[in-house]
Design an enzyme around this catalytic site. Structure first.
Site, PDB file in Angstrom:
ATOM      1  N   ASP A  10     -13.669  -6.760 -61.908  1.00  0.00           N
ATOM      2  CA  ASP A  10     -13.066  -6.907 -60.583  1.00  0.00           C
ATOM      3  C   ASP A  10     -11.913  -5.939 -60.324  1.00  0.00           C
ATOM      4  OD1 ASP A  10     -14.635  -8.761 -59.249  1.00  0.00           O
ATOM      5  OD2 ASP A  10     -13.694 -10.443 -60.261  1.00  0.00           O
ATOM      6  N   ASP A  44     -20.542 -10.863 -56.721  1.00  0.00           N
ATOM      7  CA  ASP A  44     -19.213 -10.407 -56.318  1.00  0.00           C
ATOM      8  C   ASP A  44     -19.014  -8.911 -56.548  1.00  0.00           C
ATOM      9  OD1 ASP A  44     -19.520 -13.026 -57.512  1.00  0.00           O
ATOM     10  OD2 ASP A  44     -17.377 -13.392 -57.225  1.00  0.00           O
TER      11      ASP A  44
END
Length: 373
Positions: free
Chosen positions: A92, A153
């Site tokens: 991320d 994601d």
């Protein structure tokens, strides 16, 4: 701003005002969810650590309030610690360093910020599994079984690779981003244009093993924020590559999302949730989808399609404004009723920092500003 309905102008003005006010209270920290006594803050290595800095940059762009810029830069300095430590850095890094270091570099020319962005991009590229053609999610410290996992994601982290390719005039980063997006298209997207949260691959052979529920209800469910990541992520991939199949995926996943919304335009945490759990909403999924739909609408040439997705984004934003937004000083956030993970009863129906981020980003887009990445 005057060409917009009063509610849109009010939402944008009050959101920016609240971020300015909160900046003096939150300071240099990494807020995640807002509880009764204010935001709880995570370590700098946590995946949401870039959103507060991103909110400050969004507010600074409109208000030119120097204290917001200074605070955003100070937050970025703290983010350099996990980046250099390496062990707690994960997939991320796009969420973390795009709205902080990369924005700082693009707007100020700061070379240290550029270096941080490129280090983060190199780390993300280094997580690419050649056999499976995917970017690995998480680390063994998070889950020792995650070596072969990819998650929906991560589509939202790919802009970091596209940026690095352009910045370095080096297509390697872009090729990894495209390969991962192609894998998501092949192994995540179902026939009904929904996606699971996690897909497990054999990390040695690259073969797909199974879908996993993750933060959704189950392997075959439709986690609403996962659909939001897919809508927005595929739109960005289409913007960066011109590939029609990404645009088609973004549109069709959006169509499913929009056709299954309740009346107030904010989804349940999972579209296939049981009736008894339909009190659990996720305003962050709505906000992210609104911003993604605006991105999508800008890519479309057909006036009818363009208007449909743009107007759908406005409908979601109005639903958020009328039913979920709190511009008072009673809580340290704007959007109420976001849900992090209902399966483990972790932070249910509470304000979440990325809900506010995508809400303000979407409002900025309606008012003529581009997204931060």
């Amino acid at each position: 701003m005057n060409q917009h309905p009063d509610w849109l102008n009010h939402a944008y003005k009050e959101s920016l005002k609240k971020i300015s006010t909160l900046s003096k209270k939150i300071g240099v920290s990494f807020p995640h969810v807002c509880l009764s006594d204010g935001y709880n803050c995570e370590d700098a290595s946590f995946w949401t650590s870039g959103f507060w800095g991103g909110l400050l940059w969004l507010a600074y762009r409109e208000t030119k309030e120097e204290s917001l810029k200074k605070l955003a830069i100070n937050i970025e300095q703290e983010l350099n610690v996990p980046l250099c430590d390496f062990y707690d850095i994960h997939h991320d890094v796009g969420f973390m360093y795009l709205p902080t270091a990369v924005v700082n570099y693009q707007w100020t020319g700061n070379e240290e910020a550029r270096r941080s962005g490129l280090i983060a991009a190199s780390h993300l590229a280094g997580r690419f599994n050649l056999k499976g053609q995917f970017i690995r999610a998480w680390t063994d410290r998070v889950d020792p079984n995650s070596t072969g996992w990819a998650i929906i994601d991560c589509l939202m982290n790919l802009p970091l690779l596209f940026w690095a390719s352009k910045e370095e005039h080096d297509p390697r980063f872009k090729h990894i981003a495209i390969a991962h997006a192609d894998t998501v298209l092949k192994h995540f997207v179902r026939d009904d244009w929904t996606v699971p949260h996690i897909v497990s691959f054999d990390p040695e052979t690259g073969e797909k093993i199974e879908n996993l529920g993750g933060q959704g209800l189950g392997p075959d469910s439709v986690w609403s924020r996962g659909q939001a990541w897919a809508i927005y992520g595929f739109a960005i991939a289409a913007r960066e590559t011109g590939k029609a199949e990404y645009l088609t995926a973004s549109k069709n996943i959006a169509n499913y999302f929009l056709s299954h919304l309740p009346e107030d335009q904010v989804p349940y945490w999972d579209f296939r949730t049981a009736d008894k759990d339909k009190h659990v909403r996720d305003s962050s999924a709505a906000a992210c989808t609104a911003s993604g739909l605006l991105e999508l609408s800008m890519l479309l040439e057909d006036p009818t399609e363009k208007s449909f997705y743009y107007d759908s984004a406005l409908g979601i934003l109005q639903g958020l404004y009328e039913n979920y937004a709190d511009f008072s000083d009673q809580q340290d956030a704007i959007l109420t009723k976001g849900t992090v993970s209902y399966p483990v009863n972790k932070h249910v129906n509470v304000p979440i920092i990325y809900g506010d981020y995508y809400f303000i980003e979407a409002l900025a887009k309606v008012h003529g500003q581009p997204g931060l990445f």
